[in-house]
Design a protein around this motif. Structure first.
Motif, PDB file in Angstrom:
ATOM      1  N   LEU A 111       0.832  -1.211   0.000  1.00 31.36           N
ATOM      2  CA  LEU A 111       0.000   0.000   0.000  1.00 31.36           C
ATOM      3  C   LEU A 111       0.866   1.261   0.000  1.00 31.36           C
ATOM      4  O   LEU A 111       0.486   2.286  -0.568  1.00 31.36           O
ATOM      5  N   LYS A 112       2.024   1.171   0.623  1.00 29.91           N
ATOM      6  CA  LYS A 112       2.960   2.308   0.561  1.00 29.91           C
ATOM      7  C   LYS A 112       3.513   2.454  -0.853  1.00 29.91           C
ATOM      8  O   LYS A 112       3.752   3.568  -1.333  1.00 29.91           O
ATOM      9  N   LYS A 113       3.678   1.327  -1.536  1.00 28.10           N
ATOM     10  CA  LYS A 113       4.133   1.375  -2.929  1.00 28.10           C
ATOM     11  C   LYS A 113       3.056   2.021  -3.808  1.00 28.10           C
ATOM     12  O   LYS A 113       3.363   2.806  -4.708  1.00 28.10           O
ATOM     13  N   VAL A 114       1.802   1.700  -3.533  1.00 34.00           N
ATOM     14  CA  VAL A 114       0.690   2.349  -4.227  1.00 34.00           C
ATOM     15  C   VAL A 114       0.750   3.855  -3.991  1.00 34.00           C
ATOM     16  O   VAL A 114       0.615   4.651  -4.928  1.00 34.00           O
ATOM     17  N   MET A 115       0.969   4.243  -2.744  1.00 33.37           N
ATOM     18  CA  MET A 115       1.075   5.655  -2.379  1.00 33.37           C
ATOM     19  C   MET A 115       2.210   6.332  -3.151  1.00 33.37           C
ATOM     20  O   MET A 115       2.062   7.465  -3.637  1.00 33.37           O
ATOM     21  N   LEU A 116       3.331   5.640  -3.270  1.00 30.29           N
ATOM     22  CA  LEU A 116       4.470   6.175  -4.008  1.00 30.29           C
ATOM     23  C   LEU A 116       4.102   6.413  -5.466  1.00 30.29           C
ATOM     24  O   LEU A 116       4.339   7.505  -6.002  1.00 30.29           O
ATOM     25  N   PHE A 117       3.499   5.422  -6.115  1.00 26.96           N
ATOM     26  CA  PHE A 117       3.120   5.585  -7.516  1.00 26.96           C
ATOM     27  C   PHE A 117       2.047   6.664  -7.683  1.00 26.96           C
ATOM     28  O   PHE A 117       2.088   7.450  -8.625  1.00 26.96           O
ATOM     29  N   GLU A 118       1.106   6.707  -6.759  1.00 29.66           N
ATOM     30  CA  GLU A 118       0.044   7.719  -6.831  1.00 29.66           C
ATOM     31  C   GLU A 118       0.629   9.120  -6.685  1.00 29.66           C
ATOM     32  O   GLU A 118       0.237  10.036  -7.407  1.00 29.66           O
ATOM     33  N   SER A 119       1.564   9.294  -5.781  1.00 32.21           N
ATOM     34  CA  SER A 119       2.157  10.616  -5.583  1.00 32.21           C
ATOM     35  C   SER A 119       2.965  11.047  -6.803  1.00 32.21           C
ATOM     36  O   SER A 119       3.126  12.238  -7.050  1.00 32.21           O
ATOM     37  N   ARG A 120       3.420  10.070  -7.573  1.00 32.18           N
ATOM     38  CA  ARG A 120       4.153  10.373  -8.804  1.00 32.18           C
ATOM     39  C   ARG A 120       3.224  10.429 -10.018  1.00 32.18           C
ATOM     40  O   ARG A 120       3.687  10.522 -11.144  1.00 32.18           O
ATOM     41  N   LYS A 121       1.911  10.315  -9.747  1.00 34.10           N
ATOM     42  CA  LYS A 121       0.863  10.360 -10.768  1.00 34.10           C
ATOM     43  C   LYS A 121       0.966   9.215 -11.773  1.00 34.10           C
ATOM     44  O   LYS A 121       0.567   9.350 -12.932  1.00 34.10           O
ATOM     45  N   LYS A 125       0.290   2.022 -12.710  1.00 29.10           N
ATOM     46  CA  LYS A 125       1.178   1.183 -11.899  1.00 29.10           C
ATOM     47  C   LYS A 125       0.620   1.027 -10.487  1.00 29.10           C
ATOM     48  O   LYS A 125       0.717  -0.044  -9.886  1.00 29.10           O
ATOM     49  N   ALA A 126       0.061   2.094  -9.960  1.00 33.96           N
ATOM     50  CA  ALA A 126      -0.526   2.035  -8.618  1.00 33.96           C
ATOM     51  C   ALA A 126      -1.657   1.016  -8.576  1.00 33.96           C
ATOM     52  O   ALA A 126      -1.755   0.220  -7.626  1.00 33.96           O
ATOM     53  N   LEU A 127      -2.499   1.004  -9.594  1.00 31.98           N
ATOM     54  CA  LEU A 127      -3.601   0.035  -9.652  1.00 31.98           C
ATOM     55  C   LEU A 127      -3.086  -1.401  -9.769  1.00 31.98           C
ATOM     56  O   LEU A 127      -3.645  -2.321  -9.171  1.00 31.98           O
ATOM     57  N   LYS A 128      -2.011  -1.571 -10.502  1.00 36.93           N
ATOM     58  CA  LYS A 128      -1.417  -2.906 -10.654  1.00 36.93           C
ATOM     59  C   LYS A 128      -0.887  -3.412  -9.301  1.00 36.93           C
ATOM     60  O   LYS A 128      -1.102  -4.563  -8.923  1.00 36.93           O
ATOM     61  N   VAL A 129      -0.222  -2.537  -8.555  1.00 38.93           N
ATOM     62  CA  VAL A 129       0.298  -2.916  -7.231  1.00 38.93           C
ATOM     63  C   VAL A 129      -0.859  -3.161  -6.271  1.00 38.93           C
ATOM     64  O   VAL A 129      -0.796  -4.052  -5.426  1.00 38.93           O
TER      65      VAL A 129
END
Length: 172
Positions: A111-121, A125-129
């Motif tokens: 979920l932190k990885k999702v947050m990282l991808f989301e913050s980078r727009k 990739k966020a949805l895949k994680v």
């Protein structure tokens, strides 16, 4: 029970509702054991979450990990701080490492990885994680959070997709 544990429990019990008592308990805990990773982690959380002093928070987290690289209580908060401080490459490396640690809550780290991808727009990739996180979930505890995160990411992805499509003018 060790005296240091008593003060750790007091600090955890007080956080975040009574910050003065939290700090007081942490100071006592660290006076008994200055290498207590839980106390150092909570100090880092106070610095990041309450005072927004991300660099100081990072120092507490780094100190805890240098004492015990398997201090699983630290990684989620440390990653969160790195993302908020826009230390994206450092956060990505820490995520990759954290996922290799035995006993760590992999859903929390993903979920932190999702947050990282989301913050980078990077919403795709966020949805895949997020799908990966759903697969490793071992309890219903995270279902709501995953569902709401997926909705938010899909809304953002839709907005980005609509912006990218050129609007055609009707010819007369």
């Amino acid at each position: 029970m060790k005296t240091v544990d008593k003060y750790i429990f007091e600090a955890l019990d007080n956080y975040p509702y009574s910050l003065v008592e939290t700090i007081e308990s942490l100071d006592y805990a660290l006076s008994y054991d200055d290498k207590n990773t839980m106390a150092l982690c909570l100090y880092g959380r106070v610095q990041a979450d309450q005072l927004f002093k991300y660099e100081e928070a990072k120092e507490f987290f780094q100190q805890a990990i240098s004492i015990n690289i398997n201090a699983i209580e630290v990684y989620s908060y440390y990653i969160n701080t790195l993302v908020l401080n826009e230390d994206y490459s450092e956060a990505a490396k820490l995520i990759d490492f954290a996922l290799t640690i035995k006993g760590i809550n992999k859903v929390e780290i993903l979920l932190k990885k999702v947050m990282l991808f989301e913050s980078r727009k990077n919403f795709k990739k966020a949805l895949k994680v997020l799908k990966e996180a759903r697969l490793v979930t071992l309890s219903n505890e995270y279902d709501y959070l995953i569902e709401e995160t997926e909705k938010r990411l899909n809304k953002k992805l839709d907005k980005v997709s609509k912006k990218e499509k050129p609007v055609r003018k009707k010819s007369k």
